[in-house]
Scaffold this motif. Structure first.
Motif, mmCIF file in Angstrom:
data_model
loop_
_atom_site.group_PDB
_atom_site.id
_atom_site.type_symbol
_atom_site.label_atom_id
_atom_site.label_comp_id
_atom_site.label_asym_id
_atom_site.label_seq_id
_atom_site.Cartn_x
_atom_site.Cartn_y
_atom_site.Cartn_z
ATOM 1 N N GLY A 69 0.847 -1.189 0.000
ATOM 2 C CA GLY A 69 0.000 0.000 0.000
ATOM 3 C C GLY A 69 0.877 1.232 0.000
ATOM 4 O O GLY A 69 0.689 2.161 0.784
ATOM 5 N N ASP A 119 1.142 -1.237 -4.949
ATOM 6 C CA ASP A 119 -0.055 -0.415 -4.858
ATOM 7 C C ASP A 119 -0.918 -0.718 -6.073
ATOM 8 O O ASP A 119 -0.406 -1.095 -7.130
ATOM 9 C CB ASP A 119 0.300 1.079 -4.824
ATOM 10 N N THR A 170 -2.660 1.043 5.705
ATOM 11 C CA THR A 170 -3.184 0.162 4.651
ATOM 12 C C THR A 170 -4.273 -0.742 5.193
ATOM 13 O O THR A 170 -5.273 -1.003 4.533
ATOM 14 C CB THR A 170 -2.045 -0.695 4.055
#
Length: 487
Positions: free
Chosen positions: A316, A338, A383
């Motif tokens: 993330g 990501d 995240t």
């Protein structure tokens, strides 16, 4: 605080009536009603209510109940002392409805329906709360089951049914006492289970003087089972929460996930939100102190002088803010994951000169393959709040074999304002701030032990608290020599 509309229906002391059915046909008819509503038969031969000996018996009892409440004093004071004799519906209106009294703002949109409980068919998924207070004791088991089945369908996904009534102190069967049916706790719980309702909470209390009053049982039940976790001390605690925007209460975290994921809202909205966001650092006014404390937290986790040998993974990663400001202080190369291509392009531009061997992987963090024994540091910062429990547990379990011996998972995220309730937010996509005990449980389930933890000390006034954890696989975990810097 947040105000939200609570739609509730309350049945209390309603006149009741049963059809002129042959006794066994009565239960066959009720089973047809339940089968139509639930899709499966409910009654068996052993379920026939033992209180009634004939169809005339049950009809006569309902008649007595109706006569009793037709003549009863409906005023609140009249339940304790003599007072005015008014219709019970009029009393309800004077208490809650649009009247020229101070009460007129309490229930301006409420509807007042004159009907037996059996004849009332509420709109499906319309109510947050349905109240049966001192009503169940005037319904035979068969009619109570039909009523509960109707009301279950009338609840919103996270709605609750509240029952309060006189109870027996023990036993498993009901008894007729004057004009009421008194049931033990076990029978109320069995009736709720039979129609697919899950007990959320129960309690009992007595009025004074107790010698002259019956014990009162109270039950809250909903469509979903209550979610619980077990703490390190063996205590079982429920996972309940609140929507920070609407004020909606979630009595079951599993139920919340089931509803949100069933509608495909959660993951869809998270992806849509970040796809539309500009690839830049969010909240620059606090980004600096956030990075500074994360870097300080990790200082004692790695021996000096070996950075060039270490590799990290940022799950993330966004635009590479944490990789640039924290991770590359302790590892030589960082792989970034990501699902936003535009975020990874910005991250590559930021880190190109310092992270020449790093990989930039476009994928959801729960779907990425983590090579075994490949990383000294795996970062999960801000995240977890965008992941369901199932996906977060998958990420944590995938991280464990991806660590080298001596490697750690650095975990950092928000906690709820109320430490005893998770917090659902819809401001930046859908996200959830979990209770600290919930995170600890997830870590244990994934086979990770906490070797260090600390709060974010400098932060915005009034903002949600932040907590940091250093996690090690159980096989490599060694308890710290001293106390944590903060507990």
């Amino acid at each position: 605080g947040h105000l939200f509309l609570l739609l509730a229906v309350c049945f209390s002391f309603a006149p009741l009536g049963a059809g002129n059915l042959v006794f066994h046909e009565y239960y066959q008819q009720k089973d047809k009603e339940l089968t139509k509503m639930m899709g499966t038969p409910v009654y068996g031969e052993s379920d026939v209510d033992p209180l009634w000996q004939s169809p005339e018996d049950i009809d006569a009892w309902y008649g007595e109940v109706k006569d009793f409440w037709t003549d009863i004093n409906p005023s609140i004071g009249g339940m304790i002392e003599e007072g005015g004799w008014e219709n019970s519906r009029a009393m309800a209106k004077s208490m809650l409805g649009p009247q020229p009294y101070p009460y007129d703002t309490l229930n301006p949109e409420g509807q007042y329906t004159e009907a037996t409980v059996q004849a009332f068919f509420p709109v499906e998924e319309a109510y947050d709360l349905i109240c049966l207070q001192w009503t169940a004791s005037y319904l035979a088991d068969a009619d109570l089951l039909v009523a509960l089945t109707k009301f279950r369908k009338a609840l919103k996904p996270h709605g609750l049914i509240f029952i309060k009534d006189s109870i027996l102190k023990g036993g498993v069967q009901a008894q007729k006492v004057d004009k009421r049916i008194m049931r033990p706790h076990s029978l109320y719980e069995a009736l709720l289970r039979k129609v697919g309702l899950h007990l959320v909470k129960k309690a009992e209390h007595g009025l004074q003087p107790e010698a002259h009053t019956n014990r009162m049982g109270m039950y809250l039940a909903g469509k979903h089972p209550v979610s619980t976790i077990t703490t390190e001390d063996g205590e079982e605690i429920p996972l309940m929460g609140v929507d920070s925007e609407s004020g909606e209460h979630f009595y079951s975290m599993k139920g919340m996930w089931a509803e949100e994921l069933k509608k495909k809202q959660w993951n869809k909205h998270v992806k849509e939100y970040w796809d539309q966001r500009e690839a830049k650092v969010n909240n620059p006014e606090i980004a600096g102190i956030d990075l500074e404390e994360s870097a300080q937290f990790l200082e004692d986790q790695f021996a000096p002088g070996q950075r060039f040998k270490r590799r990290g993974l940022d799950l993330g990663a966004g635009v590479g803010r944490v990789a640039q400001g924290v991770l590359l202080k302790y590892v030589y190369t960082v792989d970034l994951v990501d699902q936003g291509a535009h975020f990874l392009r910005e991250a590559r531009n930021r880190l190109s000169s310092r992270n020449t061997n790093g990989q930039y992987v476009q994928a959801a963090v729960q779907d990425v393959d983590i090579p075994k024994g490949h990383y000294d540091l795996i970062c999960i910062q801000y995240t977890a709040l965008y992941l369901s429990d199932e996906d977060l547990l998958k990420v944590l379990k995938n991280a464990v074999p991806g660590l080298k011996e001596g490697g750690i998972v650095f975990f950092k995220d928000n906690l709820p304002m109320n430490p005893d309730k998770f917090q659902v937010n819809r401001d930046s996509a859908f996200n959830i701030f979990r209770m600290e005990q919930h995170y600890r449980w997830l870590f244990r389930e994934a086979g990770l032990q906490i070797s260090k933890e600390s709060p974010q000390l400098q932060w915005l006034e009034g903002a949600n608290p932040i907590r940091m954890f250093a996690l090690r696989p159980e096989e490599y975990y060694q308890p710290p020599a001293g106390d944590d810097e903060d507990n």
